[in-house]
Write an enzyme that holds these catalytic residues in place. Structure first.
Site, PDB file in Angstrom:
ATOM      1  N   CYS A 352      -0.415  -3.253 -11.188  1.00 43.92           N
ATOM      2  CA  CYS A 352      -1.617  -3.067 -10.365  1.00 43.92           C
ATOM      3  C   CYS A 352      -1.978  -4.301  -9.546  1.00 43.92           C
ATOM      4  CB  CYS A 352      -2.831  -2.640 -11.184  1.00 43.92           C
ATOM      5  SG  CYS A 352      -2.656  -0.990 -11.854  1.00 43.92           S
ATOM      6  N   ALA A 353      -1.141  -5.327  -9.555  1.00 47.28           N
ATOM      7  CA  ALA A 353      -1.443  -6.530  -8.767  1.00 47.28           C
ATOM      8  C   ALA A 353      -0.559  -6.501  -7.522  1.00 47.28           C
ATOM      9  CB  ALA A 353      -1.215  -7.785  -9.589  1.00 47.28           C
TER      10      ALA A 353
END
Lengths: 397, 143
Positions: A352-353
């Protein structure tokens, strides 16, 4: 430590995906079962015995949180998780606080939930999002924080521990700078609160978010802690029962006190009770002991991984139990499918980064993230499997 | 099919995929497949002329299964008529999803006939067919 408390470990698995979610102790599940099987009832105004028990447990959990992270009980808001907590800060507070003249500082290693809400609000208001530079280890230095601050900086919004690199930010020092310069410090504590001592007051944090399920608690519950003076200015995102004093046909209304006004509708009662058990469990073990244990395991793992030729580690030195690596020439997902054959659970992906790829030049990694119940035998099993990495395609294809 | 042969074909197509690399050309249909269930992220482009697939290309980051499947799929579809492509896609998707299918039309794509034994890899194998499906859908919209 305490492996016997976690029934899932009886299945001979190695669970290294604690950054995503953690295993649940029997104590946590039992407390939720007890609510469902012995004292189911709604909170607020129940006059019968089971409702009194439930109410005490629910509201009493604010005191448990307040003791755990050192804030006032009235500063504790129950949410559905870190994502919801941060969205409440952005759309309930910042929306009315920021103008098109302002700047918000983030970093590129933030989780989606601490970037995307800002992008969407910036679209609406027109403030500027700036990313504080990371150093060669993809970590955030105090110098770079200082360099990024201008007269227009109104907010710094960062994770305490990032979920890919696992670097621990010096929140206390950043908090001191923010306090001096009248900058609001919003901290994503999802990867720190479960693993190390976080002190809301001592660190000068203005808003702190974390999730129950990443600290041995249930899914569906999290916490937003906000400095009380700021919560007075924050608007609820949801309106309805349980959060109003009255409303009339002339459209007049009055909301309840803080924090109740931010918890419209029937909340996740069983989950709050589960969160309470999870926090008490962590306090029994001692959060500092957990951190120390994870750091020992990390050192043990890094030492062993470094001896395997074709493995690249991206965050050898970070001060948390998160290790991101790749087997050279192998896509992260193929490695994680390979490890699953050994009943080892890890995560492959960008975690999710999504903006971090600009910095480390690689989109996907295999991530091992540890918790209190991991041990050296888990690591030995992982290392033995990875030593066979020449066999990856024979196993996964 | 012999397991070793199957593995060899897949690995060869993963390590040396055909039709990998995109080009600048506006006459191609284009699609990105960034699946929700896995981390594969591939871009596809396809040129259709007179109802025939003239070219398909792909590029991006993906696992061994979806990269090799993209290589074999693109190779299998180039030169085929759109109706034939649709037939191959339907049968391929049926094979992956454990439904009745005609293995005759699938040729080399039959190497994925046991992927259903690994449910978490089905989407990897399906990725190129989903991409081509989407592009054919766009073709429909243009008409």
């Amino acid at each position: 430590m305490h492996r016997e408390d976690f029934p899932m470990l009886e299945n001979d698995i190695v669970y290294f995906d604690n950054g995503a979610t953690t295993l649940k102790s029997k104590r946590v599940v039992d407390s939720m079962d007890k609510y469902y099987l012995e004292h189911t009832s709604n909170i607020h105004r129940g006059d019968y015995d089971s409702a009194v028990i439930t109410n005490e447990l629910y509201d009493g959990t604010r005191d448990v949180v307040s003791h755990f992270i050192n804030c006032d009980s009235r500063e504790v808001i129950f949410t559905s998780g870190t994502t919801m907590s941060i969205n409440m800060v952005v759309f309930g507070f910042m929306k009315y606080y920021l103008t098109d003249k302002d700047e918000v500082l983030l970093t590129k290693s933030e989780h989606a939930s601490n970037i995307l809400p800002w992008i969407v609000l910036a679209e609406e208001i027109g403030f500027k999002i700036k990313y504080i530079d990371l150093d060669d280890n993809y970590e955030l230095t105090l110098d770079n924080v200082k360099k990024s601050i201008t007269d227009k900086t109104k907010v710094i919004s960062i994770a305490h521990v990032t979920n890919v690199i696992g670097d621990v930010r010096d929140i206390k020092s950043i908090g001191e700078i923010c306090k001096k310069k009248n900058i609001i410090l919003n901290v994503d504590g999802a990867q720190s609160v479960p693993h190390m001592k976080v002190d809301f007051k001592d660190m000068n944090i203005d808003f702190l978010s974390f999730s129950g399920h990443k600290m041995g608690g249930p899914t569906g519950v999290g916490v937003l802690v906000g400095r009380y003076e700021l919560l007075e200015k924050m608007k609820p995102l949801c309106y309805g029962g349980g959060m109003n004093n009255y409303f009339e046909d002339d459209n007049s209304y009055e909301l309840k006190e803080i924090p109740t006004r931010f918890e419209a509708g029937t909340p996740a009662i069983a989950e709050v009770i589960g969160l309470r058990s999870a926090i008490l469990y962590l306090e029994d073990i001692g959060i500092d002991n957990i951190h120390k244990h994870e750091m020992e395991l990390k050192k043990y793992l890094v030492d062993k991984l470094e001896k395997i030729d074709n493995i690249t580690i991206y965050n050898k030195n970070s001060n948390s139990g998160i290790i991101a690596f790749n087997v050279d020439g192998v896509f992260a997902q193929d490695t994680s499918v390979f490890l699953n054959h050994y009943k080892i659970a890890v995560r492959a992906g960008n975690h999710c980064a999504k903006e971090l790829k600009d910095v480390i030049g690689i989109k996907n990694t295999v991530r091992v993230s540890m918790y209190l119940y991991n041990n050296k035998e888990d690591i030995d099993r992982l290392v033995e499997a990875l030593k066979n990495n020449k066999e990856i395609f024979n196993v996964v294809l | 099919m012999d397991n070793n042969l199957r593995r060899e074909i897949i690995l060869d197509n993963y390590q040396n995929p055909d039709n990998r690399g995109l080009i600048e050309d506006d006459s191609y249909l284009k699609v990105n497949t960034n699946s929700e269930s896995c981390i594969d992220n591939l871009d596809f482009m396809m040129k259709i002329e007179d109802g025939v697939v003239k070219d398909i290309r792909f590029d991006g980051e993906a696992c061994a299964i979806s990269t090799s499947a993209s290589s074999i799929m693109t190779r299998s579809l180039i030169g085929k008529k759109v109706e034939e492509v649709r037939e191959i896609l339907v049968n391929y998707q049926n094979m992956i999803n454990e439904k009745d299918y005609d293995s005759e039309v699938l040729g080399e794509l039959n190497v994925y006939d046991e992927i259903c034994k690994q449910p978490n890899r089905k989407n990897c194998a399906l990725l190129p067919s989903v991409a081509v499906d989407k592009m054919l859908g766009e073709l429909g919209n243009e008409k």
